[in-house]
Design a protein around this motif. Structure first.
Motif: not given
Ligand SMILES: CC(=O)SCCNC(=O)CCNC(=O)[C@H](O)C(C)(C)COP(=O)(O)OP(=O)(O)OC[C@H]1O[C@@H](n2cnc3c(N)ncnc32)[C@H](O)[C@@H]1OP(=O)(O)O
Ligand SMILES: CC(=O)C(=O)O
Length: 528
Positions: A372-373, A490, A496, A498, A500, A518, A521, A525
């Protein structure tokens, strides 16, 4: 609702709970609101005995009561000196559940005794526990196999339990091979025949444990045994995470106190953590894929007319939620919905262009539903955004393997083979050129160190971003060492996580792509 996660669930391959784990699982079951928690087999092992000792002072149960499990007395034995029955009395609970044989074949072969003695073992044991002041549930082991081959004997066993004072006789599909139509018919027959409550306990060997539980309820059973996530002997038990919503939401049969069913997903995942087994994504109602939509026709329908188009219930009712997956099986509508889910603005033209780009990338080996990232970064770029945190001029990685021997002779007595990896990274932040070297125990680790050293001080949030997992998959194994590889990374900032992705025929380049995504992102954020 009678939960046996701590007894039958503990018979699942791979589960071994400490007493503390068992106490934590019991808290979750009470949070869910089951009526009974079968805490274990106190005579079987010191752990289960300790659980029953500690439970009164360490658990404050609101909706549930603990039940201790055991078996009937031994053949030709006496109830007064039977260690299993004594352990049930000593467990300090108000209710015992005992298992006894209701299949003639098992009585003669496994117990090695007569059918009359088999019946007496059940009646005597129930009556003994009742005499000690306990409420008793009777698990009729192999009931459906017994009922198929010798119904007269199977019913005699149930009668003996009822006459002895059992308040519920539980029909068990111990080998898990029964089918719903026979379970429903047999249960209805028992309900018509006996004056006590009838329960159901099913194993999942034919994949029908939940269906058989529902069929038994339709046949008149009012006590359902099962486990969280279907853990249990062999292929498991009836999964209460499925059976409860099936009964409550489809048949209108109340199983839990008001307002508890929405805790189903969180209890399922919490217990999975406690038993240390990964949650199964495809589990009905509570799985992460239970309301995840991938096909373009599905996401398009969902976008036009909401969840009712492709969801059998509102996921929020069981504490789950809708997810949209984007892949090369989807179209513009799914892309636009996913962008909205990720909080990225994407107009129709950008969604269409990104859909085409994504199909091209998936053909190369990228899978964005798992990352998702990286997908969010792609979406931002499709909307015109460019990351200006840093840009790469180049990187270099060297690994030096120095062997411990030279010409077969050790270099020195205690010398071992050494592998050193070093990376250098050249990046630009604005118009400043930054060059750094990093060492590591492998190329990705060294690159990560070098990039962090180069950016040192520029982005304080970087200190909180850590890689937590790294997975590599070879995509065309026929090309052996020249194959394309997919790397998934990961990461976490402590709050959180995420994921990639990178894909290349060079494993270091694939890793670099995933690493950079990674970090970008994480920094975006963090507001960098
Ligand atoms: C269908 C189910 O899931 S029932 C629950 C099954 N769960 C378990 O068995 C887990 C806990 N079990 C244990 O720790 C052990 O098996 C114990 C402590 C209960 C017994 O251990 P042991 O005395 O060493 O016996 P063992 O495990 O070798 O064999 C089981 C014995 O129970 C007897 N038995 C089986 N079912 C019953 C029954 N319903 N009532 C009385 N005895 C029974 C068997 O005939 C066998 O007796 P035998 O030793 O005279 O042959
Ligand atoms: C009692 C039990 O676990 C069974 O018969 O399957």
């Amino acid at each position: 609702m009678f939960d046996t996660t701590l007894r039958d669930g503990a018979q699942f391959e791979g589960i071994s709970l400490t007493v503390d784990d068992k106490l934590r699982v019991a808290e979750q079951l009470d949070r869910l609101g089951v009526r009974w928690i079968e805490g274990g087999y106190p005579q079987a092992n010191p752990r289960d005995a300790e659980f029953f000792q500690r439970a009164p002072s360490e658990l404050s149960l609101e909706t549930a009561e603990l039940v201790a499990f055991g078996s009937t007395r031994r053949p030709a034995g006496k109830v007064d000196d039977d260690t299993t029955l004594r352990a049930l009395v000593d467990a300090g609970v108000g209710t015992a559940c005992i298992v006894g044989k209701s299949w003639d074949f098992h009585v003669t072969q496994a117990l090695g005794t007569t059918l009359d003695e088999g019946v007496a073992m059940v009646g005597d044991s129930v009556a003994f526990l009742r005499g000690e002041g306990l409420r008793v549930f009777f698990d009729a082991e192999h009931f459906f196999d017994g009922y198929r081959t010798n119904p007269e004997f199977a019913l005699r066993v149930l009668e003996a339990a009822a006459m002895g004072g059992a308040e519920c006789v539980v029909l068990c599909d111990t080998n898990g091979g029964a089918l719903p139509h026979e379970v429903q018919a047999a249960t209805a027959d028992v309900v018509a025949h006996l004056d006590v409550q009838v329960g159901i306990h099913t194993q999942n060997d034919g994949g029908c444990a939940v269906a058989n539980s529902v069929a038994a309820v339709l046949g008149g059973a009012t006590h359902l045994q099962g486990t969280v996530n279907g853990y249990g002997e062999r292929t498991g038990n009836a999964n209460l995470m499925t059976a409860i919503p099936d009964l409550e939401l489809k048949l209108g049969i109340t199983c839990l106190p008001e307002g508890r069913i929405e805790r189903l997903t969180s209890v399922s995942r919490h217990v999975a953590e406690l038993v240390n087994l990964p949650p199964h994504p495809a589990d009905p109602y509570v799985g992460s894929s239970a309301f995840a939509h991938k096909g373009g026709l599905h996401t398009s329908g969902l976008g036009k007319a909401g969840g009712a188009t492709y969801e059998h219930i509102d996921p929020a009712v069981v504490g789950n939620h809708t997810r949209v997956l984007v892949s090369d099986l989807g179209g513009r509508a799914g892309m636009a919905m996913k962008a909205a889910e990720l909080g990225v603005e994407l107009d129709g033209a950008a969604a269409a262009a990104l859909t085409d780009e994504l199909k091209r990338r998936e053909a190369l080996g990228f899978v964005y539903e798992a990352a998702d990232a990286s997908l969010e970064l792609l979406m931002r770029e499709a909307g015109g955004w460019r990351q200006d945190l840093f840009s790469l001029e180049g990187y270099r990685v060297t690994t030096y393997h120095r062997h411990a021997t030279r010409g077969g002779t050790p270099i020195d007595d205690d010398d071992e083979a050494m592998v050193d990896t070093e990376a250098s990274v050249k990046v630009w932040v604005g118009d400043e050129r930054l060059v750094a070297i990093g060492e590591g125990n492998g190329p990705v680790n060294a690159l990560d160190h070098a990039l962090r050293t180069a950016l040192n001080g520029r982005y304080p949030a970087l200190a909180r971003i850590h890689l937590i997992d790294f997975r590599v998959r070879v995509l065309d194994s026929s090309s052996t060492t020249g194959a394309v590889v997919r790397v998934l990374v990961d990461s976490t900032d402590g709050e959180h996580t995420w994921t990639t992705i990178g894909v290349d025929s060079n494993i270091i380049e694939a890793s670099w792509q995933a690493l950079v995504d990674s970090i970008v992102y994480g920094l975006v954020h963090a507001g960098a």
